[in-house]
Design a protein around this motif. Sequence first.
Motif, PDB file in Angstrom:
ATOM      1  N   SER A 163       0.852  -1.198   0.000  1.00 26.85           N
ATOM      2  CA  SER A 163       0.000   0.000   0.000  1.00 26.85           C
ATOM      3  C   SER A 163       0.883   1.242   0.000  1.00 26.85           C
ATOM      4  O   SER A 163       1.081   1.876   1.044  1.00 26.85           O
ATOM      5  N   PRO A 164       1.420   1.603  -1.167  1.00 28.22           N
ATOM      6  CA  PRO A 164       2.338   2.759  -1.242  1.00 28.22           C
ATOM      7  C   PRO A 164       1.571   4.077  -1.196  1.00 28.22           C
ATOM      8  O   PRO A 164       0.328   4.092  -1.210  1.00 28.22           O
ATOM      9  N   PRO A 197       1.048   2.407  -7.905  1.00 28.93           N
ATOM     10  CA  PRO A 197       0.341   1.129  -7.764  1.00 28.93           C
ATOM     11  C   PRO A 197       1.106   0.181  -6.846  1.00 28.93           C
ATOM     12  O   PRO A 197       2.333   0.087  -6.905  1.00 28.93           O
ATOM     13  N   GLY A 198       0.385  -0.512  -5.981  1.00 24.86           N
ATOM     14  CA  GLY A 198       1.009  -1.434  -5.044  1.00 24.86           C
ATOM     15  C   GLY A 198       1.535  -2.690  -5.721  1.00 24.86           C
ATOM     16  O   GLY A 198       1.059  -3.103  -6.776  1.00 24.86           O
ATOM     17  N   ALA A 237       6.792   0.743  -6.358  1.00 16.81           N
ATOM     18  CA  ALA A 237       6.327   0.678  -4.969  1.00 16.81           C
ATOM     19  C   ALA A 237       7.441   0.188  -4.048  1.00 16.81           C
ATOM     20  O   ALA A 237       7.573   0.664  -2.911  1.00 16.81           O
ATOM     21  N   ALA A 238       8.259  -0.736  -4.517  1.00 18.66           N
ATOM     22  CA  ALA A 238       9.385  -1.233  -3.720  1.00 18.66           C
ATOM     23  C   ALA A 238      10.391  -0.116  -3.453  1.00 18.66           C
ATOM     24  O   ALA A 238      10.890   0.041  -2.331  1.00 18.66           O
ATOM     25  N   ARG A 239      10.700   0.667  -4.493  1.00 21.12           N
ATOM     26  CA  ARG A 239      11.656   1.779  -4.313  1.00 21.12           C
ATOM     27  C   ARG A 239      11.124   2.800  -3.302  1.00 21.12           C
ATOM     28  O   ARG A 239      11.842   3.231  -2.393  1.00 21.12           O
ATOM     29  N   LEU A 242       6.218 -12.902   1.654  1.00 22.90           N
ATOM     30  CA  LEU A 242       6.490 -12.205   2.908  1.00 22.90           C
ATOM     31  C   LEU A 242       5.521 -11.047   3.128  1.00 22.90           C
ATOM     32  O   LEU A 242       5.122 -10.770   4.270  1.00 22.90           O
ATOM     33  N   ALA A 243       5.144 -10.363   2.063  1.00 21.19           N
ATOM     34  CA  ALA A 243       4.232  -9.226   2.196  1.00 21.19           C
ATOM     35  C   ALA A 243       2.875  -9.671   2.740  1.00 21.19           C
ATOM     36  O   ALA A 243       2.268  -8.978   3.564  1.00 21.19           O
TER      37      ALA A 243
END
Length: 518
Positions: A108-109, A114-115, A120-122, A370-371
Amino acid sequence: MVFIISITIVAIFAIWGAVAPDQMASTANAAYTFSIHNFGWFYLLATLFFLIFTFYLAFSRFGSIRLGDDDDEPEYSTVSWLSMLFSAGMGIGLVYWGVAEPLSHYLSPPEGVPGGTTEAARISMRYSFFHWGLHPWAIYAVIGLTLAYFQFRKGYKGLISSAFIPLLGERLVSGWLGKAIDILAVIATIFGVATSLGLGALQINGGLHYLFGLPNTVAAQIAIIAVVTVLFLISATSGLDKGIKILSNTNLVIAVLLMLFVWITGPTSFIFDTFTTTLGSYLQNIVNMSLRLTPFSKGTWVGAWTLFYWAWWIAWAPFVGTFIARISKGRTIKEFVICVLIIPSLFGFIWFSVFGGTGMQMELFDGVQLAEAVKGDTTTALFVMLEQLPLGTIVSLIATILIMIFFITSADSATFVLGMLTSDGKLNPSARVKLTWGILQSSIAVVLLISGGLGGLQTASIVAALPFAIVLIGMCFSLLKALKEEDKERRQREKRQRQQLKRLLEEHEAIQANADSI
């Protein structure tokens, strides 16, 4: 007066939370929502101001001023000093959120991203750096620096109200206004510590449940609080030089060893890459993130994360700042700011790169869900990640021990500070006062854990951040006024010394001329 009124107010909230937890939670949530929606801009501007202010002091003409007499030496070694301030500041939070926060932001960025994507990871790593980096430590640095200056250099009492003497005068500070400031600091501290005791018990229970199958029950959590209470009271009553110092040094050693283990056995090159690119992105976007709100879309992410964190750090500032001030005698302002602001932030950046980066590698490239585990239960995120590494069970047990020691050091530091704040600023409050506060805060945590009122008290403590942010701004201006007055006196003293030296030289030259003429 501060002691009695503080205990009365805290007892009222504890009883309210025990008898009507839902009502207290809804009232606290309404107050919190009001403060965030109407004063979110104030939290952002105030926190950025604290960061700029501390950097200004460090590299201004005031940077060489010592927190104490000019010939005072630091009371603790740099390693022990950093260990204690780090343990009191946010050690347990890094362990808890090191894996969970980046993966939460990944799903949920912030608005517009978009998630579950690479972008979103960055952003998830960048905002983890942001929430645990320079800004929170700037809040702690402001109050710690101000209190240490007035306490050790000016000889004032170790009370937050004492910092306002240059701004308000001794008469107002010794009256009802000063007492109100100190009471607000005590209430914010006891609320924050009581909720952290309860939430920490939930986390330790989660780790023990994951490792050994210990049931996740209220009875188990009460037992954990009881054990931890005995341990932190033993530590608190043994004094700074024994209990808190030894445990803090132990904390730092275990944390560094755990981090090195994950760094070496995890995706090492990915961790290096993550640290490098995220640090660059953080520094490049720090101003934008510091002032980011969403008035046109009415988004809730900033309020749920950034504003919540800023309010939480401000609510914890009386406790952490007072403790940092107590252990910082003999440091210069420049040394204080660099060590309190930059070194813990850099350690936090490395920590999130190691643990968050490892978790992100597993999520993105190794097929480990993991998320979703984080989404289900954030308390087990660290343990699920460690299980994927060699010696996972043993390392998870070490991580649980680390959490418990961080938990103990935070609690005994808070007990020490509450003793100071309610003992007229004594540097070494009596064991009786520390025992009273230790037992009281644990009792409140147990009562609210049983009744389900823990979340309401946590929200109530964050609401206290709004008036205390105003107190912190006032402390900045009071400190600046005192520093300017001291600098003016120093320059006048140096001018008199130069004039005196000039007269002596002139007299010497006159005598020499007379001698030559004779």
